[in-house]
Design an enzyme around this catalytic site. Structure first.
Site, PDB file in Angstrom:
ATOM      1  N   CYS A 158       0.832  -1.203   0.000  1.00 12.19           N
ATOM      2  CA  CYS A 158       0.000   0.000   0.000  1.00 12.19           C
ATOM      3  C   CYS A 158       0.872   1.262   0.000  1.00 12.19           C
ATOM      4  O   CYS A 158       1.696   1.458   0.889  1.00 12.19           O
ATOM      5  CB  CYS A 158      -0.922   0.011   1.223  1.00 12.19           C
ATOM      6  N   GLY A 169      -3.195  -7.248 -10.583  1.00 15.81           N
ATOM      7  CA  GLY A 169      -2.933  -6.018 -11.327  1.00 15.81           C
ATOM      8  C   GLY A 169      -3.491  -6.031 -12.737  1.00 15.81           C
ATOM      9  O   GLY A 169      -3.237  -5.132 -13.521  1.00 15.81           O
ATOM     10  N   ALA A 224      -9.075  -7.252  -8.052  1.00 18.31           N
ATOM     11  CA  ALA A 224      -9.646  -6.181  -7.233  1.00 18.31           C
ATOM     12  C   ALA A 224     -10.699  -5.406  -8.037  1.00 18.31           C
ATOM     13  O   ALA A 224     -11.887  -5.736  -8.003  1.00 18.31           O
ATOM     14  CB  ALA A 224      -8.545  -5.261  -6.715  1.00 18.31           C
ATOM     15  N   ARG A 225     -10.273  -4.390  -8.786  1.00 16.62           N
ATOM     16  CA  ARG A 225     -11.243  -3.466  -9.414  1.00 16.62           C
ATOM     17  C   ARG A 225     -12.311  -4.150 -10.258  1.00 16.62           C
ATOM     18  O   ARG A 225     -13.481  -3.784 -10.178  1.00 16.62           O
ATOM     19  CB  ARG A 225     -10.502  -2.437 -10.278  1.00 16.62           C
TER      20      ARG A 225
HETATM   21  C1  FNR Z   1      -7.373  -1.725  -3.141  1.00 19.84           C
HETATM   22  N1  FNR Z   1      -6.132  -2.352  -2.979  1.00 19.84           N
HETATM   23  C2  FNR Z   1      -5.751  -2.812  -1.738  1.00 19.84           C
HETATM   24  N2  FNR Z   1      -4.609  -3.554  -1.594  1.00 19.84           N
HETATM   25  C3  FNR Z   1      -4.278  -4.104  -0.419  1.00 19.84           C
HETATM   26  O1  FNR Z   1      -3.263  -4.801  -0.322  1.00 19.84           O
HETATM   27  N3  FNR Z   1      -5.062  -3.878   0.690  1.00 19.84           N
HETATM   28  C4  FNR Z   1      -6.210  -3.138   0.639  1.00 19.84           C
HETATM   29  O2  FNR Z   1      -6.910  -2.988   1.643  1.00 19.84           O
HETATM   30  C5  FNR Z   1      -6.561  -2.548  -0.608  1.00 19.84           C
HETATM   31  N4  FNR Z   1      -7.669  -1.751  -0.740  1.00 19.84           N
HETATM   32  C6  FNR Z   1      -8.142  -1.411  -1.994  1.00 19.84           C
HETATM   33  C7  FNR Z   1      -9.390  -0.798  -2.127  1.00 19.84           C
HETATM   34  C8  FNR Z   1      -9.917  -0.549  -3.389  1.00 19.84           C
HETATM   35  C9  FNR Z   1     -11.278   0.065  -3.532  1.00 19.84           C
HETATM   36  C10 FNR Z   1      -9.148  -0.878  -4.541  1.00 19.84           C
HETATM   37  C11 FNR Z   1      -9.693  -0.620  -5.928  1.00 19.84           C
HETATM   38  C12 FNR Z   1      -7.894  -1.439  -4.418  1.00 19.84           C
HETATM   39  C13 FNR Z   1      -5.319  -2.721  -4.162  1.00 19.84           C
HETATM   40  C14 FNR Z   1      -5.834  -4.010  -4.785  1.00 19.84           C
HETATM   41  O3  FNR Z   1      -5.858  -5.096  -3.887  1.00 19.84           O
HETATM   42  C15 FNR Z   1      -5.010  -4.411  -6.022  1.00 19.84           C
HETATM   43  O4  FNR Z   1      -3.680  -4.659  -5.642  1.00 19.84           O
HETATM   44  C16 FNR Z   1      -5.005  -3.341  -7.118  1.00 19.84           C
HETATM   45  O5  FNR Z   1      -6.273  -2.732  -7.271  1.00 19.84           O
HETATM   46  C17 FNR Z   1      -4.583  -3.951  -8.454  1.00 19.84           C
HETATM   47  O6  FNR Z   1      -5.443  -5.022  -8.807  1.00 19.84           O
HETATM   48  P1  FNR Z   1      -6.593  -4.883  -9.904  1.00 19.84           P
HETATM   49  O7  FNR Z   1      -7.488  -3.756  -9.495  1.00 19.84           O
HETATM   50  O8  FNR Z   1      -5.917  -4.557 -11.198  1.00 19.84           O
HETATM   51  O9  FNR Z   1      -7.286  -6.204  -9.956  1.00 19.84           O
END
Ligand code: FNR
Length: 339
Positions: free
Chosen positions: A116, A215, A241-242
């Site tokens: 993070c 990602g 995630a997203r």
């Molecule tokens: C996140 N991400 C995230 N990562 C993590 O390690 N702990 C967390 O609590 C969060 N919180 C979080 C909230 C929201 C609303 C989003 C969109 C993202 C990051 C997430 O787990 C991930 O690493 C990234 O979003 C990339 O993955 P995607 O979105 O490409 O599937």
């Protein structure tokens, strides 16, 4: 601790940790849609450490309650236990272990956030700050691996060069972790930047522990896209995630569910588990996106209670009846997610 099958991180589809999204109703829906493992949102060690474990018979949940104001820091139930990983934010091995001991009977894996980039995390020495201090990161993981009965993992971001990323993963893998989640972007890259699956592929070839690729949401619109990203990365598992925040039925091999059907399923779970209305609203907003501009979307934005939200999706009677039942059974707390 009751013996439970040890969580296996190979060939799994995983709901990523997401603050405000990864609460109980969304996790249960992700499992129903086909996710194999679900992560909680990141929960900070100090907050968990001062919480009190309280079974809630009216809801059939186990609640971890903040004694200072009665808010629920973490709510879970037996239905998810065997597939649930809790993600913790920490910068301290001893504190992390104390939390792990408090929680391990209610979860199947503990993950440490090492990716993070937010100021709050970095200032506290948590999240991506640990990428810059591999000795400390390894010490936290080693302490947890030797002190807990459940598997321990961490979720990192890649470093600006491949060799250093491989060195870091090898160092962390040597602590005894069961798998490693890797977000294929560096600490300074944002969602609009392309991910780097080729880096994950190089890492996967260099280490033996399962790699969980993350990602790829930008290019994920259906189940097949998840598998494509997994293959592209040469990873054991894939974490979303997203794309799941927008439509959690992305985990369904049979295809996406229509938006209204998905929202109804989600709201029923919010009612069943007495989820905080502002949390339910946030998640429904993520699903609705531009549909918030429609007359119905605008009506939804005015809602303040779960009952009002449910009325829009013809679940008003369901919500009223359940809330009445819960009051009769003496439900002892509402899941409160503090922003
Ligand atoms: C996140 N991400 C995230 N990562 C993590 O390690 N702990 C967390 O609590 C969060 N919180 C979080 C909230 C929201 C609303 C989003 C969109 C993202 C990051 C997430 O787990 C991930 O690493 C990234 O979003 C990339 O993955 P995607 O979105 O490409 O599937």
């Amino acid at each position: 601790m009751k013996t439970r099958q040890r969580l296996d991180y190979r060939n799994k589809l995983i709901l990523a940790p997401m603050v405000r999204v990864g609460t109980l109703p969304m996790r249960l829906l992700a499992l129903e849609m086909g996710a194999d493992i679900v992560y909680t949102e990141e929960l900070v060690d100090l907050k968990l450490l001062r919480s009190i474990r309280r079974p809630n018979p009216a809801l059939g949940t186990v609640d971890f309650v903040d004694p200072s104001d009665g808010t629920i820091v973490f709510r879970t139930c037996a239905q998810e236990t065997s597939r649930l990983v809790l993600q913790m934010g920490t910068s301290d091995a001893r504190r992390a272990l104390a939390v792990g001991m408090l929680l391990q009977r209610d979860i199947s894996g503990l993950d440490i956030n090492m990716g993070c980039p937010k100021e709050f995390s970095i200032k506290g020495g948590m999240g991506a700050a640990l990428l810059a201090d591999p000795d400390k990161a390894a010490n936290i993981l080693r302490t947890l691996c030797s002190g807990l009965d459940i598997p321990v993992t961490c979720k990192i971001r890649i470093l600006p060069d491949v060799e250093r990323t491989i060195d870091l993963v090898q160092k962390l893998a040597a602590t005894g972790i069961a798998a490693i989640g890797i977000h294929a972007r560096t600490r300074d890259e944002r969602p609009q930047h392309p991910a780097h699956p080729e880096v994950l592929r190089a890492v996967a070839q260099a280490v033996d522990i399962p790699i969980i690729a993350n990602g790829g949401s930008k290019n994920m619109h259906c189940y097949e896209d998840l598998r494509k990203f997994q293959l592209e990365c040469g990873a054991d598992s894939v974490m979303v995630a997203r794309a799941a925040q927008i439509n959690v039925s992305i985990f369904r091999p049979e295809g996406l569910l229509p938006m209204d059907e998905l929202i109804k399923k989600y709201l029923r779970l919010c009612v069943d588990y007495d989820n905080a209305p502002h949390n339910a609203k946030y998640c429904v907003q993520s699903i609705l996106r531009e549909m918030q501009e429609t007359p119905r979307g605008k009506r939804f934005l005015q809602c303040q209670t779960l009952q009002q939200i449910c009325e829009i999706w013809e679940l008003g009677e369901y919500c009223r009846r359940k809330q009445r039942e819960l009051r009769t059974m003496g439900n002892s707390g509402r899941a409160e997610v503090k922003p």
